[in-house]
Motif scaffolding. Structure first.
Motif, short mmCIF file in Angstrom:
data_model
loop_
_atom_site.label_atom_id
_atom_site.label_comp_id
_atom_site.label_asym_id
_atom_site.label_seq_id
_atom_site.Cartn_x
_atom_site.Cartn_y
_atom_site.Cartn_z
N MET A 1 -85.50 28.31 82.06
CA MET A 1 -84.35 27.81 82.82
C MET A 1 -84.03 28.74 83.98
N LYS A 2 -84.21 30.03 83.76
CA LYS A 2 -83.95 30.99 84.84
C LYS A 2 -84.91 30.74 86.00
N ARG A 3 -86.17 30.53 85.70
CA ARG A 3 -87.16 30.26 86.74
C ARG A 3 -86.84 28.97 87.48
N LEU A 4 -86.47 27.92 86.71
CA LEU A 4 -86.14 26.63 87.34
C LEU A 4 -84.99 26.80 88.35
N ALA B 1 -92.59 21.36 94.27
CA ALA B 1 -93.84 21.22 93.50
C ALA B 1 -93.87 22.20 92.33
N SER B 2 -93.37 23.40 92.55
CA SER B 2 -93.33 24.39 91.45
C SER B 2 -92.39 23.93 90.34
N MET B 3 -91.23 23.35 90.74
CA MET B 3 -90.30 22.83 89.74
C MET B 3 -90.93 21.67 88.96
N LEU B 4 -91.64 20.81 89.71
CA LEU B 4 -92.30 19.65 89.08
C LEU B 4 -93.27 20.11 88.00
N SER B 5 -94.02 21.17 88.29
CA SER B 5 -94.99 21.70 87.33
C SER B 5 -94.30 22.16 86.04
N ILE B 6 -93.16 22.79 86.19
CA ILE B 6 -92.43 23.25 85.00
C ILE B 6 -91.90 22.07 84.19
N VAL C 1 -80.06 23.40 87.73
CA VAL C 1 -80.69 22.59 86.68
C VAL C 1 -80.14 23.04 85.33
N LYS C 2 -79.67 22.11 84.51
CA LYS C 2 -79.13 22.40 83.18
C LYS C 2 -79.97 21.66 82.13
#
Length: 436
Positions: A320-323, A348-353, A430-431
């Motif tokens: 969650m911290k990374r997001l 794109a990085s968020m999508l991957s997570i 993001v939660k």
């Protein structure tokens, strides 16, 4: 006499070719043996004299030391049978009583030949037992050389069955003539019989020992316990009820084998050497991602997860911290809900997570600074949160995993008095939505 013996040999050959088991299914019987004749019974005037020497007067009996009777009979039902008996003997002892006395005289009539032909009706008892007594009545004609008399016959007998179709027969018959004993051509007399009886004549087409009338499979050899039907694989299930008649199996599987013991018959088992549930065709449930949660229970069968999260990976605080680190760097065009081009790699990085956690649900929250009216900021925050959600959905994230909401300027994280503070308050967060 020689011709009579030949007749008996021929009869034995016929019996040998036709003998079957189960007496009640073999209506024909043939018997042969020796007979003995005594005239004392007819000569006696008192009952006690008639029966007193019934078996013991050996010197009064006429016995031919050869096969001397032949009988053929047929069962007609209800323990009754009818038959014909022919006998031959030599009479060299005739017992007569001196008139007016109880004295008996044995005379030799000169080696007289005895013949008889008799019809007989028998009623048997204990028909299913090895011990089979019977009573009989009948009539016939008896000759002593050229002279003869008709007789009315009656008596008792018993069969001792060695097998189901071969037995020893003992019989005693009283032959009554209606002429005066002294004047009759043939005196009243007792005739004893001892010999073998064979039963035959039942039809057993398939030769399995079960007669056609009781055989549910009369043209196929089978077993008695299955009414003559076969059990080819010997598993105790008749072929007609056996789904696998040539391979031994289990009754609960309709006669089919279960090699792996999983309760699924091998013929229906997709994995016959490995135990598995019926619901999966007899194969073990797979665990594609190897996380210990079977695919049937795994909400994320291709991604390793935890049992607590039903096979899906747990979203940690670190994730969650990374997001949110990515989310805070999302840049929108000023006053709009459209992305700046340099933000696309961030998205794109968020999508991957998001794709790494296919079972997790998230809330996308939009926030603004305090510039502009509250209403405008509320709408802008909602639109920007919605834009992020739309991007994710258009790129493969299920819509029902995401919600979007805008809070306008109501939740600043720092003061809006400086440009730096305002930049921090213009953000997307993001939660993780926790499941109940």
């Amino acid at each position: 006499m020689k011709h009579l013996n030949k007749l008996f040999v021929a009869a034995l050959l016929v019996v040998g070719l036709n003998v079957h088991a189960q007496d009640e299914d073999n209506p024909w019987a043939i018997g042969f043996g020796v007979n003995a004749v005594s005239t004392r019974f007819g000569a006696a005037s008192k009952v006690e004299d008639q029966f007193g020497q019934y078996f013991n007067a050996k010197d009064q009996w006429n016995i031919l030391p050869s096969v001397s009777y032949l009988t053929v009979s047929r069962a007609i039902g209800n323990n009754l049978s009818v038959g014909i008996t022919g006998t031959v003997n030599k009479i060299d002892k005739v017992v007569s009583r001196t008139p007016g006395t109880n004295d008996y005289v044995i005379t030799d009539p000169g080696d007289v030949t005895y013949y008889s032909a008799d019809a007989i009706v028998k009623y048997g008892f204990l028909a299913k037992s090895w011990f089979n007594p019977y009573v009989h009545v009948g009539g016939g004609y008896t000759w002593l050389d050229e002279k003869g008399n008709g007789t009315l016959n009656g008596g008792i007998g018993v069969n001792f069955w060695f097998t189901e179709n071969v037995g020893l027969t003992l019989q005693s018959t009283y032959k009554h003539t209606f002429e005066d004993q002294a004047e009759a051509n043939v005196p009243k007399h007792i005739q004893h019989f001892a010999g073998l009886t064979f039963k035959f004549g039942g039809k057993d087409t398939d030769g399995d020992g079960i007669y056609d009338k009781d055989d549910a499979c009369p043209e196929t050899p089978g077993l008695k316990q299955f009414q003559g039907c076969p059990d080819t694989d010997g598993d105790g299930i008749p072929d007609a009820e056996d789904a696998c008649p040539t391979v031994a199996g289990l009754k609960e599987l309709a006669g089919c084998p279960d090699g792996d013991g999983d309760g699924v018959a091998d013929k229906d088992d997709k994995c016959p050497t490995v135990a598995g549930p019926k619901e999966n065709g007899g194969c073990p449930w797979p665990d594609t991602d190897g996380d210990g949660v079977l695919d049937k229970d795994d909400l994320c069968p291709s991604v390793k997860g935890t049992a607590a999260n039903r096979g899906c990976p747990e979203v940690t605080e670190e994730v969650m911290k990374r997001l949110n680190e990515y989310a805070r760097t999302i840049l929108f065009n000023s006053g709009k809900a459209t992305f700046k081009e340099e933000t696309l790699p961030v998205l794109a990085s968020m999508l991957s997570i998001f794709k790494e956690y296919p079972n997790a649900s998230f809330s996308i929250e939009g926030h603004t600074d305090s510039d502009g009216s509250n209403a405008l900021n509320q709408t802008l925050s909602e639109n920007r949160a919605g834009a992020v959600k739309t991007f994710l959905v258009e790129n493969g994230i299920a819509a029902d995993r995401l919600t979007s909401i805008g809070f306008g300027e109501t939740k600043p994280i720092v003061s809006n008095k400086t440009a730096k503070g305002k930049a921090q308050n213009r953000r997307v967060e993001v939660k993780l939505i926790k499941r109940e």
